[in-house]
Scaffold this motif. Structure first.
Motif, PDB file in Angstrom:
ATOM      1  N   ARG A 107       0.711  42.079  29.001  1.00 42.27           N
ATOM      2  CA  ARG A 107       1.473  40.889  28.630  1.00 42.27           C
ATOM      3  C   ARG A 107       1.242  39.725  29.595  1.00 42.27           C
ATOM      4  O   ARG A 107       1.439  38.573  29.226  1.00 42.27           O
ATOM      5  N   MET A 108       0.858  40.029  30.830  1.00 44.52           N
ATOM      6  CA  MET A 108       0.535  38.997  31.830  1.00 44.52           C
ATOM      7  C   MET A 108       1.684  38.026  32.031  1.00 44.52           C
ATOM      8  O   MET A 108       1.485  36.841  32.291  1.00 44.52           O
ATOM      9  N   SER A 109       2.917  38.531  31.886  1.00 47.13           N
ATOM     10  CA  SER A 109       4.105  37.706  32.061  1.00 47.13           C
ATOM     11  C   SER A 109       4.430  37.560  33.540  1.00 47.13           C
ATOM     12  O   SER A 109       3.907  38.276  34.394  1.00 47.13           O
ATOM     13  N   THR A 110       5.312  36.616  33.836  1.00 47.68           N
ATOM     14  CA  THR A 110       5.859  36.486  35.178  1.00 47.68           C
ATOM     15  C   THR A 110       7.184  37.235  35.226  1.00 47.68           C
ATOM     16  O   THR A 110       8.033  37.065  34.355  1.00 47.68           O
ATOM     17  N   TYR A 111       7.340  38.073  36.250  1.00 45.22           N
ATOM     18  CA  TYR A 111       8.521  38.907  36.382  1.00 45.22           C
ATOM     19  C   TYR A 111       9.315  38.504  37.614  1.00 45.22           C
ATOM     20  O   TYR A 111       8.740  38.141  38.648  1.00 45.22           O
ATOM     21  N   THR A 112      10.634  38.596  37.511  1.00 50.60           N
ATOM     22  CA  THR A 112      11.489  38.349  38.665  1.00 50.60           C
ATOM     23  C   THR A 112      11.448  39.555  39.604  1.00 50.60           C
ATOM     24  O   THR A 112      10.960  40.637  39.242  1.00 50.60           O
ATOM     25  N   ALA A 113      11.993  39.371  40.794  1.00 52.03           N
ATOM     26  CA  ALA A 113      12.047  40.473  41.752  1.00 52.03           C
ATOM     27  C   ALA A 113      12.873  41.635  41.196  1.00 52.03           C
ATOM     28  O   ALA A 113      12.507  42.806  41.364  1.00 52.03           O
ATOM     29  N   GLN A 114      13.972  41.317  40.534  1.00 48.62           N
ATOM     30  CA  GLN A 114      14.809  42.391  39.994  1.00 48.62           C
ATOM     31  C   GLN A 114      14.075  43.129  38.880  1.00 48.62           C
ATOM     32  O   GLN A 114      14.148  44.367  38.792  1.00 48.62           O
ATOM     33  N   GLN A 115      13.360  42.410  38.029  1.00 50.07           N
ATOM     34  CA  GLN A 115      12.563  43.081  37.001  1.00 50.07           C
ATOM     35  C   GLN A 115      11.470  43.941  37.631  1.00 50.07           C
ATOM     36  O   GLN A 115      11.191  45.046  37.154  1.00 50.07           O
ATOM     37  N   ALA A 116      10.864  43.446  38.688  1.00 46.46           N
ATOM     38  CA  ALA A 116       9.837  44.223  39.379  1.00 46.46           C
ATOM     39  C   ALA A 116      10.433  45.502  39.959  1.00 46.46           C
ATOM     40  O   ALA A 116       9.784  46.552  39.958  1.00 46.46           O
ATOM     41  N   ARG A 117      11.649  45.419  40.442  1.00 39.80           N
ATOM     42  CA  ARG A 117      12.313  46.627  40.949  1.00 39.80           C
ATOM     43  C   ARG A 117      12.564  47.610  39.812  1.00 39.80           C
ATOM     44  O   ARG A 117      12.325  48.821  39.951  1.00 39.80           O
ATOM     45  N   GLU A 118      13.041  47.121  38.689  1.00 38.95           N
ATOM     46  CA  GLU A 118      13.318  47.999  37.551  1.00 38.95           C
ATOM     47  C   GLU A 118      12.044  48.668  37.033  1.00 38.95           C
ATOM     48  O   GLU A 118      12.084  49.799  36.540  1.00 38.95           O
ATOM     49  N   LEU A 119      10.909  47.983  37.159  1.00 39.70           N
ATOM     50  CA  LEU A 119       9.635  48.530  36.697  1.00 39.70           C
ATOM     51  C   LEU A 119       8.932  49.365  37.769  1.00 39.70           C
ATOM     52  O   LEU A 119       7.868  49.935  37.516  1.00 39.70           O
ATOM     53  N   GLY A 120       9.512  49.430  38.960  1.00 38.71           N
ATOM     54  CA  GLY A 120       8.968  50.298  39.999  1.00 38.71           C
ATOM     55  C   GLY A 120       7.953  49.673  40.920  1.00 38.71           C
ATOM     56  O   GLY A 120       7.300  50.373  41.697  1.00 38.71           O
ATOM     57  N   ILE A 121       7.798  48.340  40.871  1.00 33.39           N
ATOM     58  CA  ILE A 121       6.844  47.665  41.754  1.00 33.39           C
ATOM     59  C   ILE A 121       7.394  47.562  43.172  1.00 33.39           C
ATOM     60  O   ILE A 121       6.655  47.680  44.150  1.00 33.39           O
ATOM     61  N   VAL A 122       8.698  47.288  43.309  1.00 31.51           N
ATOM     62  CA  VAL A 122       9.314  47.201  44.623  1.00 31.51           C
ATOM     63  C   VAL A 122      10.474  48.191  44.712  1.00 31.51           C
ATOM     64  O   VAL A 122      11.038  48.605  43.694  1.00 31.51           O
ATOM     65  N   ASN A 123      10.821  48.553  45.943  1.00 29.25           N
ATOM     66  CA  ASN A 123      11.901  49.517  46.177  1.00 29.25           C
ATOM     67  C   ASN A 123      13.259  48.866  46.312  1.00 29.25           C
ATOM     68  O   ASN A 123      14.277  49.466  45.955  1.00 29.25           O
ATOM     69  N   GLU A 124      13.281  47.658  46.857  1.00 22.76           N
ATOM     70  CA  GLU A 124      14.551  47.019  47.200  1.00 22.76           C
ATOM     71  C   GLU A 124      14.405  45.517  47.062  1.00 22.76           C
ATOM     72  O   GLU A 124      13.354  44.964  47.371  1.00 22.76           O
ATOM     73  N   VAL A 125      15.476  44.862  46.619  1.00 27.00           N
ATOM     74  CA  VAL A 125      15.507  43.410  46.490  1.00 27.00           C
ATOM     75  C   VAL A 125      16.691  42.890  47.300  1.00 27.00           C
ATOM     76  O   VAL A 125      17.820  43.384  47.160  1.00 27.00           O
TER      77      VAL A 125
END
Length: 247
Positions: free
Chosen positions: A151-169
């Protein structure tokens, strides 16, 4: 703790060949000098905007230069992250696009400011995000990886956390404190136990994803960069217009 900081805020910390080589060299030096985790972060409003797009026309015109950039420079940096004996932690202070997001995905742990944004828009340039496609299904679930890549969308930090990219926001002013807390947790164990844990947890990334990554980078150099659509994608980027790809 060892620290690698991207400090070219005028270009949103985009990386050229020297930048990729410096990451690999910094990680190798840290492996020799300390048994502490390594923190990778950025200066300014970006963590890392990815590869320096201004270098793309030269890479398209010179396959030897493209091999040096992708297969030597970029691959060596990601190999150094995956094989580093201690955990590599990304402190994501801002925008993490393209190879910037790929570094976050490849790292062992990531803490992000809640103002950070994430995306892999390479398809819009007529190329791919080779590190992400090689590592994502090792590090993330299948559907989350596909969501980013297709999809090449832009994701927020919280969305990135929900998708498993980051551990903590956390709030931007708490980013350094939160990373220090992660390091304190790691340092509660012996260095030897952490090193063996890293070696075991990174097995699939080292044995499966890195060979896929090298193959993907060669595909970029030999199949995508010479293509008419890569030329169109790059031209569109510089002209600030939507690309018109051949179908």
């Amino acid at each position: 703790m060892a620290r690698i900081s991207f400090d070219n805020p005028r270009r949103l910390n985009a990386l050229d060949l020297d930048g990729w080589s410096a990451i690999a060299a910094g990680l190798r030096r840290a492996a020799q000098e300390t048994t502490a985790p390594v923190v990778i972060t950025g200066v300014g409003r970006a963590f890392c905007a990815g590869d320096d797009i201004a270098a793309l026309p030269a890479l398209m015109a010179d396959r030897v230069l493209a091999e040096a950039f992708f297969v030597d420079g970029l691959y060596s940096a990601f190999e150094a992250i995956v094989t580093h004996p201690m955990p590599v932690i990304c402190a994501v202070n801002g925008l993490a696009f393209g190879a910037g997001l790929e570094m976050v995905a490849a790292a062992d742990l990531a803490v992000a400011a809640d103002t950070a944004t994430f995306g892999v828009p390479e398809g819009k340039l007529g190329v791919i995000a080779p590190v992400f496609t090689a590592l994502a299904t090792t590090h993330l679930g299948f559907k989350p990886a596909n969501s980013f890549a297709y999809r090449m969308s832009t994701y927020t930090a919280q969305q990135a956390r929900e998708l498993g990219i980051v551990n903590e926001v956390v709030a931007p002013e708490r980013l350094e404190q939160a990373v220090d807390a992660v390091i304190a947790d790691i340092n509660a164990a012996s260095p030897e136990s952490i090193m063996i844990t890293k070696r075991m947890l990174a097995t699939r990334a080292r044995d499966e994803a890195l060979p896929r990554l090298k193959a993907g980078l060669r595909a970029v150099v030999h199949e995508l960069l010479p293509s008419a659509n890569a030329v169109e994608g790059t031209d569109a980027f510089f002209a600030k217009r939507p690309p018109h790809f051949e179908r």
